[in-house]
Scaffold this motif. Sequence first.
Motif, PDB file in Angstrom:
ATOM      1  N   MET A   1      -7.827  -4.127   3.202  1.00  0.00           N
ATOM      2  CA  MET A   1      -7.595  -2.495   2.585  1.00  0.00           C
ATOM      3  C   MET A   1      -6.624  -2.907   1.256  1.00  0.00           C
ATOM      4  O   MET A   1      -7.684  -1.735   0.637  1.00  0.00           O
ATOM      5  CB  MET A   1      -6.897  -1.793   3.734  1.00  0.00           C
ATOM      6  CG  MET A   1      -6.908  -0.789   2.773  1.00  0.00           C
ATOM      7  SD  MET A   1      -5.636   0.252   4.360  1.00  0.00           S
ATOM      8  CE  MET A   1      -4.094  -0.295   3.994  1.00  0.00           C
ATOM      9  N   ALA A   2      -5.763  -3.310   0.816  1.00  0.00           N
ATOM     10  CA  ALA A   2      -5.298  -3.206   0.259  1.00  0.00           C
ATOM     11  C   ALA A   2      -4.479  -5.431  -0.373  1.00  0.00           C
ATOM     12  O   ALA A   2      -4.334  -5.562   0.814  1.00  0.00           O
ATOM     13  CB  ALA A   2      -3.840  -1.801   0.224  1.00  0.00           C
ATOM     14  N   ASP A   3      -4.571  -4.941  -1.646  1.00  0.00           N
ATOM     15  CA  ASP A   3      -3.246  -6.342  -1.488  1.00  0.00           C
ATOM     16  C   ASP A   3      -2.189  -6.236  -1.360  1.00  0.00           C
ATOM     17  O   ASP A   3      -1.785  -6.839  -0.405  1.00  0.00           O
ATOM     18  CB  ASP A   3      -3.367  -6.346  -2.957  1.00  0.00           C
ATOM     19  CG  ASP A   3      -5.002  -7.247  -3.748  1.00  0.00           C
ATOM     20  OD1 ASP A   3      -4.942  -7.639  -3.073  1.00  0.00           O
ATOM     21  OD2 ASP A   3      -4.934  -6.435  -5.000  1.00  0.00           O
ATOM     22  N   ILE A   4      -1.759  -4.543  -1.506  1.00  0.00           N
ATOM     23  CA  ILE A   4       0.234  -5.158  -1.256  1.00  0.00           C
ATOM     24  C   ILE A   4       0.478  -3.253  -0.556  1.00  0.00           C
ATOM     25  O   ILE A   4      -0.227  -2.629  -0.447  1.00  0.00           O
ATOM     26  CB  ILE A   4       0.690  -4.376  -1.677  1.00  0.00           C
ATOM     27  CG1 ILE A   4       0.985  -5.801  -3.260  1.00  0.00           C
ATOM     28  CG2 ILE A   4       2.479  -4.730  -1.773  1.00  0.00           C
ATOM     29  CD1 ILE A   4       1.994  -6.929  -2.813  1.00  0.00           C
ATOM     30  N   GLY A   5       0.858  -3.641   1.128  1.00  0.00           N
ATOM     31  CA  GLY A   5       1.307  -2.474   1.958  1.00  0.00           C
ATOM     32  C   GLY A   5       2.457  -2.042   1.599  1.00  0.00           C
ATOM     33  O   GLY A   5       3.574  -2.843   1.960  1.00  0.00           O
ATOM     34  N   LEU A   6       3.242  -0.625   1.755  1.00  0.00           N
ATOM     35  CA  LEU A   6       4.097  -0.446   1.289  1.00  0.00           C
ATOM     36  C   LEU A   6       4.573  -0.308   2.781  1.00  0.00           C
ATOM     37  O   LEU A   6       3.703   0.733   3.334  1.00  0.00           O
ATOM     38  CB  LEU A   6       3.996   0.677   0.264  1.00  0.00           C
ATOM     39  CG  LEU A   6       3.893   0.164  -0.423  1.00  0.00           C
ATOM     40  CD1 LEU A   6       4.038   1.889  -1.465  1.00  0.00           C
ATOM     41  CD2 LEU A   6       4.830  -0.760  -1.169  1.00  0.00           C
ATOM     42  N   VAL A   7       5.236  -0.339   3.504  1.00  0.00           N
ATOM     43  CA  VAL A   7       6.236   0.042   5.102  1.00  0.00           C
ATOM     44  C   VAL A   7       7.481   0.606   4.892  1.00  0.00           C
ATOM     45  O   VAL A   7       8.541  -0.026   4.106  1.00  0.00           O
ATOM     46  CB  VAL A   7       5.801  -1.288   5.854  1.00  0.00           C
ATOM     47  CG1 VAL A   7       4.345  -1.585   5.758  1.00  0.00           C
ATOM     48  CG2 VAL A   7       6.914  -2.407   5.696  1.00  0.00           C
ATOM     49  N   GLY A   8       7.988   1.635   5.857  1.00  0.00           N
ATOM     50  CA  GLY A   8       9.293   2.279   6.091  1.00  0.00           C
ATOM     51  C   GLY A   8       8.988   3.733   7.188  1.00  0.00           C
ATOM     52  O   GLY A   8       8.658   3.456   7.216  1.00  0.00           O
ATOM     53  N   PHE A   9      10.178   3.404   7.232  1.00  0.00           N
ATOM     54  CA  PHE A   9      10.801   5.160   7.794  1.00  0.00           C
ATOM     55  C   PHE A   9       9.465   5.688   7.198  1.00  0.00           C
ATOM     56  O   PHE A   9       9.962   5.609   5.990  1.00  0.00           O
ATOM     57  CB  PHE A   9      12.103   5.079   8.260  1.00  0.00           C
ATOM     58  CG  PHE A   9      12.784   4.456   9.393  1.00  0.00           C
ATOM     59  CD1 PHE A   9      12.894   5.150  10.673  1.00  0.00           C
ATOM     60  CD2 PHE A   9      12.298   3.240   9.357  1.00  0.00           C
ATOM     61  CE1 PHE A   9      13.378   4.737  11.555  1.00  0.00           C
ATOM     62  CE2 PHE A   9      12.883   2.543  10.967  1.00  0.00           C
ATOM     63  CZ  PHE A   9      13.764   3.609  11.820  1.00  0.00           C
ATOM     64  N   PRO A  10       9.546   6.921   7.955  1.00  0.00           N
ATOM     65  CA  PRO A  10       9.161   8.072   7.155  1.00  0.00           C
ATOM     66  C   PRO A  10      10.250   8.836   6.252  1.00  0.00           C
ATOM     67  O   PRO A  10      10.937   8.980   6.337  1.00  0.00           O
ATOM     68  CB  PRO A  10       8.427   9.694   8.281  1.00  0.00           C
ATOM     69  CG  PRO A  10       9.165   8.578   9.684  1.00  0.00           C
ATOM     70  CD  PRO A  10      10.175   7.074   9.260  1.00  0.00           C
ATOM     71  N   SER A  11       9.631   8.976   5.140  1.00  0.00           N
ATOM     72  CA  SER A  11      10.470   9.871   3.611  1.00  0.00           C
ATOM     73  C   SER A  11      11.648   8.855   3.100  1.00  0.00           C
ATOM     74  O   SER A  11      12.559   8.984   2.675  1.00  0.00           O
ATOM     75  CB  SER A  11      11.292  11.403   4.761  1.00  0.00           C
ATOM     76  OG  SER A  11      10.564  11.677   4.736  1.00  0.00           O
TER      77      SER A  11
END
Length: 323
Positions: A1-11
């Motif tokens: 889908m993409a090179d980098i995935g940003l993950v984390g809690f909502p907000s």
Amino acid sequence: MADIGLVGFPSAGKSSLIAAISRAKPKIADYPFTTLIPNLGVVVAGETVFTVADVPGLIEGASLGKGLGHEFLRHIERCQAIVHVVDMATYEPGRDPLSDLDVIEGELAAHGGLDDRPRLVALNKVDVPDARDLTDIVLDDVQQRGWPVFVISTKSGEGLTPLIYAMAAIVQARRDAAPPPEPKRIIISPKAQPAKGTEFSIRQMGDGEGGFVWRVEGEKPQRWVKQTDFLNEEAVGFLADRLHRLGVEDELLRLGAKEGDAVAIGAGVDPVVFDFQPQIETDTEIVSRRGSDQRFDSKRPSVLRRRELDAEYHAFKAEKEGH
């Protein structure tokens, strides 16, 4: 889908980050789960161009499907690297930056298959005074895990450039390590043109009145016959010329057809029947011209039969209309 995935809690600020480093315009609000589908942004760092996905917020239990977790985790599987976006300014009870990081890593581990993805950690919202006071503690813990860590603020732009270039370095390194794609051979295959004589077939059906009956079948001859107005001698002459150029007459002669033989064109029980009258050639020139075929000089039996039937039909129609 993409090179980098940003993950984390909502907000945690993932949508704000992708908006700050690319031209993507995700929905940004101060309540959880404003992102329900991944947002993609194209980022340029020097000569490296890569894509970043803002993966919808993960929560504890995502690996069990909680909060659409399975769907969100599948998006991360298609990314080459993971960036933890950590909310340094959260005031929710029971949450702190390190606990958030541990929860997200636990969900990634429970989902499985993501151990080989490089990690970066972005400590976000350090423009908030209380958040900046926590950075030293969190920095030390994250660095002990061996992950590169960046102190950023999507609001002020602090720390974004080093983070972008760190992402680009990971992407470029993985691209360089990947085996070169096999070159695709471009094969241009022009549509094969049927050889003369293969666009029709001729069968000898047996003896008919005045000679053998020959059956001509094929898409072109049958279509041409259907399109021809047999009350128009010019149209019939045009049909004869086309059949001759297609090779029908040459093949009939090769098979032994004689002048006057009955030739049926078309499949089924109702073909169009002609009397075979080959065109006369002198060297390469046909002694006739389209629309004035010399074969019309004599009235062949099939022509006479058609005209008799036509005359009978018109007489019947006129008599019926008279009554």
